[in-house]
Design a protein around this motif. Structure first.
Motif, PDB file in Angstrom:
ATOM      1  N   GLN A  19       0.862  -1.183   0.000  1.00 47.49           N
ATOM      2  CA  GLN A  19       0.000   0.000   0.000  1.00 47.49           C
ATOM      3  C   GLN A  19       0.903   1.238   0.000  1.00 47.49           C
ATOM      4  O   GLN A  19       1.414   1.640   1.043  1.00 47.49           O
ATOM      5  CB  GLN A  19      -0.896   0.003   1.233  1.00 47.49           C
ATOM      6  CG  GLN A  19      -1.775   1.215   1.348  1.00 47.49           C
ATOM      7  CD  GLN A  19      -2.512   1.240   2.678  1.00 47.49           C
ATOM      8  OE1 GLN A  19      -2.588   0.260   3.390  1.00 47.49           O
ATOM      9  NE2 GLN A  19      -3.051   2.388   2.997  1.00 47.49           N
ATOM     10  N   ALA A  22       1.276   5.568   2.277  1.00 49.83           N
ATOM     11  CA  ALA A  22       0.787   5.446   3.656  1.00 49.83           C
ATOM     12  C   ALA A  22       1.474   6.492   4.542  1.00 49.83           C
ATOM     13  O   ALA A  22       2.442   7.132   4.146  1.00 49.83           O
ATOM     14  CB  ALA A  22       1.076   4.044   4.193  1.00 49.83           C
ATOM     15  N   LYS A  36       1.105  -7.881   4.041  1.00 48.15           N
ATOM     16  CA  LYS A  36       0.757  -6.503   3.704  1.00 48.15           C
ATOM     17  C   LYS A  36       1.803  -5.559   4.279  1.00 48.15           C
ATOM     18  O   LYS A  36       2.161  -5.649   5.452  1.00 48.15           O
ATOM     19  CB  LYS A  36      -0.614  -6.134   4.255  1.00 48.15           C
ATOM     20  CG  LYS A  36      -1.039  -4.725   3.860  1.00 48.15           C
ATOM     21  CD  LYS A  36      -2.454  -4.405   4.302  1.00 48.15           C
ATOM     22  CE  LYS A  36      -2.852  -3.019   3.846  1.00 48.15           C
ATOM     23  NZ  LYS A  36      -4.230  -2.712   4.197  1.00 48.15           N
ATOM     24  N   ARG A  38       2.725  -1.402   4.346  1.00 45.62           N
ATOM     25  CA  ARG A  38       2.402  -0.007   4.045  1.00 45.62           C
ATOM     26  C   ARG A  38       3.715   0.734   3.805  1.00 45.62           C
ATOM     27  O   ARG A  38       4.650   0.586   4.588  1.00 45.62           O
ATOM     28  CB  ARG A  38       1.648   0.631   5.205  1.00 45.62           C
ATOM     29  CG  ARG A  38       0.295   0.013   5.439  1.00 45.62           C
ATOM     30  CD  ARG A  38      -0.461   0.755   6.552  1.00 45.62           C
ATOM     31  NE  ARG A  38      -1.735   0.119   6.773  1.00 45.62           N
ATOM     32  CZ  ARG A  38      -2.087  -0.507   7.891  1.00 45.62           C
ATOM     33  NH1 ARG A  38      -1.249  -0.549   8.918  1.00 45.62           N
ATOM     34  NH2 ARG A  38      -3.264  -1.063   7.996  1.00 45.62           N
TER      35      ARG A  38
END
Length: 98
Positions: A19, A22, A36, A38
């Motif tokens: 992601q 962020a 995951k 960020r």
């Protein structure tokens, strides 16, 4: 079984869901079959990929030259390759999904 981590004699391959943009760069747990992450850098001109590699280098005390985005350079789903990981690094990588 950890689908997000594949280890061979030469490298460790991590399946990541990234992601970009962020607030902070951090590992945020499991996202489907991937880890995951960020990333504070924007996904412009490869900045997020560079920041991702630098983050893993710092977090796992690995030279940044040993880390490379193998697949998904322009995607949120990426395969990150860590060349020649030692046993301590492999143990830390195993802990990511917990």
């Amino acid at each position: 079984m950890r689908h997000w981590l594949q280890v061979t004699e030469e490298s460790a391959q991590l399946l990541l869901y990234v992601q970009p943009g962020a607030k902070t760069t951090e590992i945020a747990g499991i996202h489907g079959d991937a880890i995951k992450v960020r990333v504070a850098a924007a996904a412009i001109d490869g900045k997020a990929n560079t920041a991702l590699c630098a983050f893993f280098a710092k977090t796992f005390d690995i030279p940044v030259r040993n880390i490379k985005v193998r697949r998904g350079e322009k995607s949120r789903r990426k395969t990150l390759s860590i060349t020649a990981p030692d046993n301590a690094t492999l143990e830390k990588l195993e802990q990511l999904g917990r």
